[in-house]
Design an enzyme around this catalytic site. Sequence first.
Site, PDB file in Angstrom:
ATOM      1  N   GLY A  13      33.955  44.468  79.250  1.00  0.00           N
ATOM      2  CA  GLY A  13      32.918  42.940  78.754  1.00  0.00           C
ATOM      3  C   GLY A  13      31.506  43.567  77.896  1.00  0.00           C
ATOM      4  O   GLY A  13      31.780  43.397  76.794  1.00  0.00           O
ATOM      5  N   VAL A  14      30.847  44.324  78.977  1.00  0.00           N
ATOM      6  CA  VAL A  14      30.052  44.473  77.646  1.00  0.00           C
ATOM      7  C   VAL A  14      29.220  45.867  77.131  1.00  0.00           C
ATOM      8  O   VAL A  14      28.463  45.456  75.724  1.00  0.00           O
ATOM      9  CB  VAL A  14      27.996  44.483  79.082  1.00  0.00           C
ATOM     10  CG1 VAL A  14      28.021  44.037  79.827  1.00  0.00           C
ATOM     11  CG2 VAL A  14      29.054  45.623  79.778  1.00  0.00           C
TER      12      VAL A  14
ATOM     13  N   GLU B  67      29.325  45.096  72.481  1.00  0.00           N
ATOM     14  CA  GLU B  67      28.276  46.094  72.401  1.00  0.00           C
ATOM     15  C   GLU B  67      29.147  46.974  71.234  1.00  0.00           C
ATOM     16  O   GLU B  67      28.054  47.513  70.259  1.00  0.00           O
ATOM     17  CB  GLU B  67      27.982  47.941  73.204  1.00  0.00           C
ATOM     18  CG  GLU B  67      27.354  48.625  72.451  1.00  0.00           C
ATOM     19  CD  GLU B  67      25.434  47.912  72.149  1.00  0.00           C
ATOM     20  OE1 GLU B  67      25.545  49.023  71.220  1.00  0.00           O
ATOM     21  OE2 GLU B  67      25.265  47.623  72.379  1.00  0.00           O
TER      22      GLU B  67
ATOM     23  N   ILE C 264      39.397  49.616  83.420  1.00  0.00           N
ATOM     24  CA  ILE C 264      39.305  48.477  82.695  1.00  0.00           C
ATOM     25  C   ILE C 264      37.698  48.304  81.852  1.00  0.00           C
ATOM     26  O   ILE C 264      36.767  48.959  82.111  1.00  0.00           O
ATOM     27  CB  ILE C 264      39.637  47.070  83.214  1.00  0.00           C
ATOM     28  CG1 ILE C 264      40.814  46.981  84.079  1.00  0.00           C
ATOM     29  CG2 ILE C 264      38.800  45.472  82.297  1.00  0.00           C
ATOM     30  CD1 ILE C 264      41.088  46.095  84.507  1.00  0.00           C
TER      31      ILE C 264
ATOM     32  N   HIS D 183      35.213  51.898  87.030  1.00  0.00           N
ATOM     33  CA  HIS D 183      35.134  50.343  86.167  1.00  0.00           C
ATOM     34  C   HIS D 183      36.244  50.531  85.829  1.00  0.00           C
ATOM     35  O   HIS D 183      37.215  50.189  84.783  1.00  0.00           O
ATOM     36  CB  HIS D 183      34.063  50.180  85.150  1.00  0.00           C
ATOM     37  CG  HIS D 183      34.178  49.292  85.104  1.00  0.00           C
ATOM     38  ND1 HIS D 183      35.133  48.043  84.340  1.00  0.00           N
ATOM     39  CD2 HIS D 183      33.487  47.505  85.557  1.00  0.00           C
ATOM     40  CE1 HIS D 183      34.798  46.597  84.493  1.00  0.00           C
ATOM     41  NE2 HIS D 183      33.426  46.391  85.047  1.00  0.00           N
TER      42      HIS D 183
END
Length: 175
Positions: free
Chosen positions: A76-77, A81, A73, A67
């Site tokens: 976002g998840v 978290e 990067i 990723h």
Amino acid sequence: MAKSDLIVDLALLDLENPIADIEDIRKLNPQRFEMEHLTGILYEDTERSVCAGYKDVTEDEFWVRGHMPGMPIMPGVIQLEAVAQLSSYFTQRHDLLGAAMVGFGGLDEARFRGVVTPGDKLILLIELKKASRGRMIVAKFQGVVDGKLVVDGILRGIPIPIDSVKKHLESRKSR
């Protein structure tokens, strides 16, 4: 973003001397191995229900290879978290929910405003807006890298019914 718009003035944070390390976090948060996304706690203000922590983002993160290939990067998840784990730590440390475990209950107004990459220190800031014992916490959150806001929003945490989850897992095994 002006300094005054941050939940905590970054000048108050001593990055070299956290008030709680990973071992302290593990006493209150159940996540382990690849799912540990909180490195240390930097600041607490119980009168304002404010807490700051951080995540050292390393080349060894499970998501780096894929990723995105050649341009890692932080997803976002995973940032969310990390914020959830900070919220859980603060909630459990001060027994605000009265639950054995706090889970991710929802998200409002989340915005990603910059990238987080290996080598970054993601500073996480939360301010509890509501804590209803046995029901829910609501926290405003911000994530900052190099003094710049990269993520913000509102997070909700809920009590996890551990016994019910265990029974569900056991019933699945016996099928």
